[in-house]
Motif scaffolding. Structure first.
Motif, PDB file in Angstrom:
ATOM      1  N   PHE A  78       0.788  -1.227   0.000  1.00 35.50           N
ATOM      2  CA  PHE A  78       0.000   0.000   0.000  1.00 35.50           C
ATOM      3  C   PHE A  78       0.823   1.282   0.000  1.00 35.50           C
ATOM      4  N   LEU A  79       2.050   1.244   0.461  1.00 33.20           N
ATOM      5  CA  LEU A  79       2.902   2.432   0.430  1.00 33.20           C
ATOM      6  C   LEU A  79       3.998   2.221  -0.609  1.00 33.20           C
ATOM      7  N   PRO A  80       4.003   2.990  -1.671  1.00 36.87           N
ATOM      8  CA  PRO A  80       5.012   2.796  -2.721  1.00 36.87           C
ATOM      9  C   PRO A  80       6.409   3.201  -2.248  1.00 36.87           C
ATOM     10  N   ALA A  81       7.408   2.856  -3.035  1.00 40.15           N
ATOM     11  CA  ALA A  81       8.805   3.119  -2.678  1.00 40.15           C
ATOM     12  C   ALA A  81       9.104   4.612  -2.596  1.00 40.15           C
ATOM     13  N   GLN A  82       8.303   5.448  -3.282  1.00 41.36           N
ATOM     14  CA  GLN A  82       8.537   6.893  -3.236  1.00 41.36           C
ATOM     15  C   GLN A  82       8.269   7.453  -1.832  1.00 41.36           C
TER      16      GLN A  82
ATOM     17  N   PRO B  17      10.346   7.267   3.563  1.00 40.04           N
ATOM     18  CA  PRO B  17      10.412   7.709   4.968  1.00 40.04           C
ATOM     19  C   PRO B  17       9.145   7.363   5.754  1.00 40.04           C
ATOM     20  N   TYR B  18       8.003   7.487   5.086  1.00 43.89           N
ATOM     21  CA  TYR B  18       6.746   7.141   5.763  1.00 43.89           C
ATOM     22  C   TYR B  18       6.621   5.634   5.955  1.00 43.89           C
ATOM     23  N   ARG B  19       7.137   4.884   4.992  1.00 42.79           N
ATOM     24  CA  ARG B  19       7.107   3.435   5.091  1.00 42.79           C
ATOM     25  C   ARG B  19       7.899   2.972   6.310  1.00 42.79           C
ATOM     26  N   LYS B  20       9.078   3.561   6.534  1.00 41.91           N
ATOM     27  CA  LYS B  20       9.889   3.195   7.696  1.00 41.91           C
ATOM     28  C   LYS B  20       9.153   3.521   8.998  1.00 41.91           C
ATOM     29  N   LEU B  21       8.488   4.658   9.012  1.00 43.33           N
ATOM     30  CA  LEU B  21       7.743   5.057  10.205  1.00 43.33           C
ATOM     31  C   LEU B  21       6.602   4.070  10.483  1.00 43.33           C
TER      32      LEU B  21
END
Length: 147
Positions: A43-47, A50-54
């Motif tokens: 659901f969270l793309p690679a772009q 930073p949000y994905r890590k959070l």
């Protein structure tokens, strides 16, 4: 799913060295974490790295939230039921006073029954008379003890 990246695989192999109950819990946690990582990556793309890590680091919070939301109504319902029973109890006189006054009431003689009936009490049952009298209030300074 299960340990597809290097960190997940190493953690899974380390969990094999733990005692059986603890290792089982850790392996279950790692399996859930792997599924969670898959959903976040979906659901969270690679772009949005930073949000994905959070979001990935907040996995324990997301794991506990359903339990909290399921337990919150139960706690509130139990607390409400307890409060209502306390209010109901204070409105009714207690049948059996506690503390030092819980000793048995002495039986009255024939002369005492007549005076009790004159005061409006039936005098047939000592327990009913004891239950009808309010609990004794603590003595204040300057008051004499009544007998």
């Amino acid at each position: 799913s299960g340990g597809r990246d290097k960190g997940g695989f190493v953690a899974y192999m380390q969990s094999m060295s733990y005692p059986a109950p603890i290792g089982l819990i850790v392996r279950g946690f790692l399996a859930l974490q792997s599924v969670y990582k898959d959903f976040v990556r979906l659901f969270l793309p690679a772009q949005l790295a930073p949000y994905r890590k959070l979001v990935l680091s907040a996995f324990p919070v997301f794991l506990v939230l359903p339990v909290v939301f399921l337990m919150l109504p139960l706690v509130l319902l139990c607390r409400r039921g307890k409060g209502e029973s306390d209010r109901g109890r204070s409105a009714q006189p207690s049948k059996r006073p506690g503390g030092r006054s819980s000793s048995p009431v002495p039986k009255r003689g024939a002369g005492d029954k007549a005076s009790a009936q004159a005061e409006g009490q039936e005098g047939d049952s000592v327990a009913e008379a004891a239950a009808a009298t309010p609990a004794a209030e603590p003595k204040r300074e300057g008051e004499k003890k009544e007998d």
